[in-house]
Design a protein around this motif. Structure first.
Motif, short mmCIF file in Angstrom:
data_model
loop_
_atom_site.label_atom_id
_atom_site.label_comp_id
_atom_site.label_asym_id
_atom_site.label_seq_id
_atom_site.Cartn_x
_atom_site.Cartn_y
_atom_site.Cartn_z
N GLN A 159 0.84 -1.18 0.00
CA GLN A 159 0.00 0.00 0.00
C GLN A 159 0.88 1.24 0.00
N ALA A 160 0.78 1.99 -1.06
CA ALA A 160 1.51 3.24 -1.17
C ALA A 160 0.69 4.36 -0.55
N PRO A 161 1.33 5.43 -0.14
CA PRO A 161 0.59 6.55 0.47
C PRO A 161 -0.49 7.07 -0.47
N GLY A 162 -1.70 7.17 0.05
CA GLY A 162 -2.80 7.70 -0.73
C GLY A 162 -3.41 6.74 -1.71
N LYS A 163 -2.95 5.49 -1.69
CA LYS A 163 -3.48 4.49 -2.62
C LYS A 163 -4.06 3.31 -1.88
N GLU A 164 -4.86 2.54 -2.60
CA GLU A 164 -5.44 1.35 -2.00
C GLU A 164 -4.41 0.23 -1.94
N ARG A 165 -4.65 -0.68 -1.03
CA ARG A 165 -3.78 -1.85 -0.93
C ARG A 165 -3.95 -2.71 -2.17
N GLU A 166 -2.85 -3.21 -2.70
CA GLU A 166 -2.89 -4.03 -3.90
C GLU A 166 -2.10 -5.32 -3.70
N GLY A 167 -2.55 -6.35 -4.41
CA GLY A 167 -1.85 -7.61 -4.36
C GLY A 167 -0.59 -7.57 -5.19
N VAL A 168 0.49 -8.11 -4.66
CA VAL A 168 1.77 -8.16 -5.35
C VAL A 168 2.03 -9.55 -5.89
N ALA A 169 1.92 -10.55 -5.02
CA ALA A 169 2.18 -11.93 -5.43
C ALA A 169 1.61 -12.86 -4.39
N ASN A 170 1.26 -14.07 -4.82
CA ASN A 170 0.88 -15.08 -3.85
C ASN A 170 1.39 -16.45 -4.27
N ILE A 171 1.31 -17.38 -3.31
CA ILE A 171 1.83 -18.72 -3.53
C ILE A 171 0.98 -19.69 -2.75
N ASP A 172 0.66 -20.82 -3.36
CA ASP A 172 -0.20 -21.79 -2.66
C ASP A 172 0.61 -22.98 -2.18
N TYR A 173 -0.12 -23.97 -1.70
CA TYR A 173 0.53 -25.16 -1.12
C TYR A 173 1.44 -25.86 -2.13
N TYR A 174 1.05 -25.83 -3.40
CA TYR A 174 1.82 -26.52 -4.44
C TYR A 174 2.89 -25.62 -5.06
N HIS A 175 3.11 -24.47 -4.44
CA HIS A 175 4.08 -23.50 -4.92
C HIS A 175 3.68 -22.86 -6.23
N THR A 176 2.41 -22.93 -6.55
CA THR A 176 1.90 -22.18 -7.69
C THR A 176 1.88 -20.70 -7.33
N THR A 177 2.39 -19.88 -8.23
CA THR A 177 2.51 -18.46 -7.92
C THR A 177 1.71 -17.59 -8.90
N HIS A 178 1.31 -16.44 -8.41
CA HIS A 178 0.67 -15.43 -9.24
C HIS A 178 1.29 -14.09 -8.90
N TYR A 179 1.42 -13.24 -9.92
CA TYR A 179 2.04 -11.94 -9.73
C TYR A 179 1.19 -10.85 -10.35
N ALA A 180 1.25 -9.68 -9.74
CA ALA A 180 0.67 -8.51 -10.38
C ALA A 180 1.49 -8.19 -11.62
N ASP A 181 0.84 -7.69 -12.65
CA ASP A 181 1.54 -7.38 -13.89
C ASP A 181 2.70 -6.42 -13.66
N SER A 182 2.55 -5.53 -12.71
CA SER A 182 3.55 -4.49 -12.48
C SER A 182 4.87 -5.03 -11.93
N VAL A 183 4.84 -6.26 -11.41
CA VAL A 183 6.07 -6.80 -10.80
C VAL A 183 6.57 -8.05 -11.50
N LYS A 184 5.84 -8.53 -12.48
CA LYS A 184 6.27 -9.75 -13.19
C LYS A 184 7.65 -9.57 -13.79
N GLY A 185 8.48 -10.58 -13.59
CA GLY A 185 9.85 -10.51 -14.11
C GLY A 185 10.82 -9.82 -13.19
N ARG A 186 10.32 -9.15 -12.16
CA ARG A 186 11.21 -8.45 -11.23
C ARG A 186 11.13 -9.01 -9.82
#
Length: 120
Positions: free
Chosen positions: A36-63
């Motif tokens: 959550q940046a100042p003045g902005k809503e909280r946003e998802g960055v990345a998550n990981i499940d039991y099987y190590h499957t991951t998802h990323y926000a487009d803004s951070v993919k590759g980084r």
């Protein structure tokens, strides 16, 4: 009772790297990093499940890379090539249940956050 504790936040220059960590007793099969940046809503960055499957926000993919260690009850976020727009408070969160999405309102347990500042 504190269940999740983040660490690793710092001030870095553009292009730098940081590794955030989250430890605690509140771990579930679905774990995520949010910010959550100042003045902005909280946003998802990345998550990981039991099987190590991951998802990323487009803004951070590759980084950014999320990972977890079940034995150590630890969650990590490796952040490379940081940019000023990555400046935010970063939170670790755990979601109870089967579905592992990246919507913050679905997460049940939250840490206190660790601050990341990227300057040019």
């Amino acid at each position: 009772q504190v269940q999740l504790v983040e660490s690793g936040g710092a001030s870095v220059q553009v292009g730098g790297s940081l590794r955030l960590s989250c430890v605690g007793e509140g771990f579930t099969n679905c774990m995520g990093w949010f910010r959550q940046a100042p003045g902005k809503e909280r946003e998802g960055v990345a998550n990981i499940d039991y099987y190590h499957t991951t998802h990323y926000a487009d803004s951070v993919k590759g980084r950014f890379t999320i990972s977890r260690d079940f034995a150590k009850k630890s969650l990590y976020l490796q952040m490379n090539n940081l940019q000023p727009e990555d400046t935010a408070m970063y939170y670790c969160a755990a979601k109870i249940g089967v579905y592992c999405g990246l919507e913050s309102q679905d997460y049940d347990i939250w840490g206190q956050g660790t601050e990341v500042t990227v300057s040019s």
